[in-house]
Motif scaffolding. Structure first.
Motif, mmCIF file in Angstrom:
data_model
loop_
_atom_site.group_PDB
_atom_site.id
_atom_site.type_symbol
_atom_site.label_atom_id
_atom_site.label_comp_id
_atom_site.label_asym_id
_atom_site.label_seq_id
_atom_site.Cartn_x
_atom_site.Cartn_y
_atom_site.Cartn_z
ATOM 1 N N ALA A 157 1.024 -0.955 -0.077
ATOM 2 C CA ALA A 157 0.166 0.195 -0.282
ATOM 3 C C ALA A 157 0.883 1.166 0.337
ATOM 4 N N ASP A 158 0.439 2.240 -0.404
ATOM 5 C CA ASP A 158 1.144 2.950 -0.991
ATOM 6 C C ASP A 158 1.339 4.605 -0.233
ATOM 7 N N LYS A 159 0.124 4.177 0.876
ATOM 8 C CA LYS A 159 -0.593 6.049 1.338
ATOM 9 C C LYS A 159 -0.014 4.549 2.933
ATOM 10 N N LEU A 215 5.798 -2.844 19.737
ATOM 11 C CA LEU A 215 4.809 -2.984 19.019
ATOM 12 C C LEU A 215 4.761 -3.002 17.529
ATOM 13 N N GLN A 216 4.645 -3.669 16.901
ATOM 14 C CA GLN A 216 4.003 -3.666 15.611
ATOM 15 C C GLN A 216 2.713 -3.147 15.082
ATOM 16 N N VAL A 217 2.433 -1.483 14.342
ATOM 17 C CA VAL A 217 0.647 -1.040 14.159
ATOM 18 C C VAL A 217 1.447 0.035 12.369
ATOM 19 N N VAL A 218 0.639 -0.330 12.556
ATOM 20 C CA VAL A 218 -0.246 0.282 10.486
ATOM 21 C C VAL A 218 -0.793 1.010 10.371
ATOM 22 N N ILE A 250 -3.766 -5.840 7.871
ATOM 23 C CA ILE A 250 -4.084 -4.697 6.836
ATOM 24 C C ILE A 250 -3.391 -4.713 6.142
ATOM 25 N N ARG A 251 -4.074 -5.660 4.850
ATOM 26 C CA ARG A 251 -3.042 -5.768 3.120
ATOM 27 C C ARG A 251 -1.855 -6.277 3.529
#
Length: 796
Positions: free
Chosen positions: A59-61, A74-77, A110-111
């Protein structure tokens, strides 16, 4: 009215807990509608560090951020454009409730990339509508710092419901004053000293509309810097849901909420000439600060300059002279506006504002000048600049009033005793001036425009003592039978209804108003009570009589085949606009036949006449305790009755009732074809019984048999039968029990202009049987009395 606990504590020195404060607020009439512990709401949200922010592979954005939180990494999109490596933001963990939306945050993918939590924006935290980027905080803040501490949202938020009379509590200062008077702390002093101005104001003020604006105070301040307000001020406003705008605007909002003193600041460089306060003209345009455009009504309070309308006084300012970031010179307005004018303008133009809310309830007129000084001090401290001397126009309106109050009145009105010295102490703590030792001479403070009389004083005392301290009193009666709560008039109304029902009447409930033309035929005149906003153009006047409504009802019944009716109603009639122009009347009418036809009596269905109405009126009077049968009959009925077939029942000059046939011309106008008779009993004219109690005298039967004698008198045609009967009875009131007319004859043997009236007189001996001589003497006395009082002669 919303405020935080810490805001209240700026004015109130107290050690009371939050629960005690809320309970006391409700107890003194400032009902707590809501209590929001925002520290608990924002507890999950803390400062986190974005260690790495990389582009999402699909995802570009979107960016994949590695976020260090107080509970680990933690990992956050994140899709925010300002998300970057090294920044610090606010982290929302899995399971937290997002304040702005109410959604529960869940772990998601997410994606194709797992996201554990969220970096939030101001919109998602309910701070503003800004959702273009995530919140950025000072990089010096430690990881795990609570979000509420950063934005001053750890304070409990209290929301109270204000009654319209308590304008003084539309400011936190007023609420603190009430709590201090209730014993929950001490009211802190505040700096009210005047600011010494340098030079005269370059802008002057003139008031043309002194009714709408009795007082206008202004001050020119040059060289200000209108940047963002300091953090403490922004946090105070944010804590109650207001959005910080700029230093000057935030200061006016602070004075509004904190002191209940609405102000307005004009950009002085945008003004064209001097300030003039005048009535607006209809159709003047205003681009308001609430992002709406208005066309003014006629007669609003307008703040104007040479260019035209700048603001609606006490309601809203205009965009053209509003302050912006480039503002350097300002003119500050502090004014007192007429509450009624502000309320009317706000209602008619449908404008809601914080200023209108306070001005229409009545702010403190004495605080106008003090409010200007306090606002000036804040502007100089926050924005800098140099203030001129104050310029003013008009004067403080006369608000002072003295109320005489007897301390004993509290017990009389509230039901429990409060010592006089305690009453004085309470009132003094509330700002009242109290003099004397009883009765007190009390002057309410200028911020209490709602206190006008002794009951208001009692209310102030009792609410501070505590309504919960009023002693409980049993509502059970001390006697087996409770005293009647029925007033004499209600008692007579009930008895009149029963009497009419017993005589075959059906009760109606009709409108208390009717058409003006119909009312005119029943005694209405230019002094009648006319409705300014009738529900119908045909019902525009209060009824002067109940009979028109009953006649219309009888006509509707006749149209549907029910010609023989007897209708009644008990209710008010309105004969003028004066306080004594309303009377309570029992009215009834009969139309058609007197009774249904019957095979055994050819005359059973005779037509109704005035004597039926008279008998009905007498029955109602006697049911209410009036001597109906002994009332005088006079030919004084109003014009809407038949002039020769109507009358009144009187006691002296007091008219108890009127009765008779309704005038045929009126019936024709109303479309009623059959004859109608009616009566009206004036219940308020019935004299009250002088006897106490309800017991009746025992029946006393005469031991001797009564006897009767018939008399026939020749009298003039214009002599009433009632006069003959009264003359016969007055011959010997102890001996004559009754007298009545049983025949009236005109014709052969009776001269023209004369009539023969036959009378039966009942004689009741008391102690002994009458001899022939005594009976002859009594008969002669009867004849003499009738001759003397009516001019009649005994017919041979």
């Amino acid at each position: 009215m919303k405020f935080t606990l810490s805001w209240l504590q700026r004015h109130l020195d107290t050690k009371a807990s939050l629960e005690e404060i809320c309970n006391k607020l409700t107890a003194i009439g400032l009902e707590v509608e809501g209590l929001e512990d925002r520290a608990k709401i924002y507890e999950p949200f803390t400062v986190a560090h974005v260690e790495k922010a990389e582009k999402h592979p699909d995802a570009d954005k979107l960016k994949v951020c590695t976020v260090k939180t107080k509970d680990g990494t933690l990992q956050v999109v994140c899709g925010a454009p300002n998300a970057r490596t090294g920044m610090k933001g606010i982290f929302a963990p899995e399971g937290s409730v997002i304040p702005g939306s109410g959604d529960v945050l869940k772990k998601g993918v997410i994606r194709g990339i797992e996201s554990c939590g969220m970096l939030v924006s101001e919109s998602e935290m309910g701070l503003s509508d800004d959702h273009d980027g995530i919140i950025e905080v000072d990089e010096k803040l430690e990881i795990g710092t609570p979000f509420a501490d950063i934005y001053g949202l750890g304070d409990p938020l209290i929301d109270i419901a204000l009654t319209p009379n308590r304008a003084d509590c539309a400011g936190v200062r007023g609420i603190a004053r009430d709590l201090a008077a209730a014993g929950l702390g001490t009211l802190k002093d505040q700096d009210k000293s005047a600011i010494k101005g340098k030079g005269k104001s370059s802008i002057s003020v003139k008031i043309d509309d002194t009714d709408g604006c009795p007082l206008f105070i202004g001050r020119y301040i040059k060289g200000v810097k209108n940047g963002p307000s300091p953090d403490w001020l922004q946090q105070m406003l944010t804590s109650i849901g207001l959005r910080p705008i700029s230093a000057l605007v935030d200061i006016t909002n602070l004075m509004n909420i904190d002191q209940c003193r609405p102000l307005h600041v004009f950009d002085a460089d945008k003004l064209k000439g001097n300030i003039v306060v005048r009535e607006t003209k209809k159709g003047e345009n205003l681009e308001a600060l609430n992002d709406k455009s208005y066309e003014s009504i006629e007669g609003a309070v307008g703040i104007c300059d040479d260019s035209g309308l700048l603001a609606l006084g006490g309601i809203v300012g205009g965009v053209p002279t509003g302050c912006t970031e480039g503002t350097t010179n300002v003119f500050v307005e502090a004014a007192y506006f007429n509450p009624m004018r502000i309320a009317r303008t706000g209602r008619d133009m449908q404008i809601e504002s914080d200023a209108r809310y306070r001005f229409e309830r009545g702010v403190d007129p004495e605080f106008t000048a003090t409010g200007m000084e306090m606002a000036t001090r804040l502007i100089l401290e926050i924005c800098g600049g140099e203030a001129s001397e104050v310029v003013s126009a008009g004067a403080i309106p006369d608000w002072k009033r003295k109320i005489e109050h007897d301390p004993a009145y509290v017990e009389k009105l509230a039901g429990f005793n409060v010592p006089a010295n305690k009453q004085s102490k309470i009132l003094t703590a509330l700002g009242f001036e109290v003099s004397g030792k009883g009765p007190f001479k009390i002057t309410p403070p200028p911020w209490r425009g709602d206190v006008h009389g002794k009951p208001d004083i009692v209310e102030e005392i009792v609410r501070m003592v505590g309504f919960e301290n009023i002693p409980a009193v049993s509502v059970r009666s001390e006697s087996a039978v409770t005293a009647s709560a029925e007033t004499p008039l209600l008692n007579q109304s009930r008895k009149a209804r029963s009497a009419m029902a017993a005589r075959g009447f059906d009760e109606c409930v009709t409108w208390s108003f009717m058409g003006k033309d119909l009312a005119g035929e029943f005694g209405s005149n230019d002094n009648a009570l006319t409705l300014s906003n009738p529900i119908s153009s045909e019902l525009d006047q209060m009824r002067p009589s109940i009979l028109p409504n009953l006649i219309e009802a009888a006509g509707r019944n006749a149209d549907r085949g029910f010609g023989d009716v007897a209708l009644c109603e008990v209710g008010p009639v309105f004969q003028s606009v004066k306080p004594d122009g309303q009377q309570f009347v029992a009215a009834g009418l009969r139309a058609g036949g007197n009774a249904p036809r019957h095979w055994a009596d050819e005359k059973s269905n005779r037509g109704i006449d005035a004597f039926d109405a008279k008998a009905d009126a007498i029955a109602v009077l006697e049911s209410c305790g009036a001597p109906g049968a002994n009332a005088q009959v006079a030919r004084e009925a109003p014009d809407y009755y038949h002039p020769g077939r109507s009358g009144t029942l009187k006691l002296g000059k007091n008219i108890l009732a009127q009765f008779g046939e309704i005038h045929p011309a009126i019936l024709e106008d109303m479309g009623v074809k059959s004859p109608v008779v009616g009566f009206e009993v004036f219940l308020q004219n019935i004299p009250q019984s002088k006897k106490k109690g309800t017991a009746k005298k025992l029946l006393a039967l005469a031991p001797l048999q009564p006897l009767s004698r018939d008399f026939a008198f020749l009298v003039d045609d214009n002599v009433s039968a009632e006069d003959i009967v009264r003359a016969a009875k007055s011959a010997d009131k102890n001996m004559i029990g009754n007298a009545y007319v049983f025949d009236i004859y005109t014709g052969k043997g009776v001269d023209d202009g004369k009539k023969s009236v036959a009378l039966n007189v009942t004689i009741q001996p008391k102690d002994k049987t009458l001899t022939d001589e005594e009976l002859e003497a009594l008969s002669k006395e009867i004849t003499t009395n009738v001759t003397m009082k009516t001019g009649g002669t005994l017919r041979s």
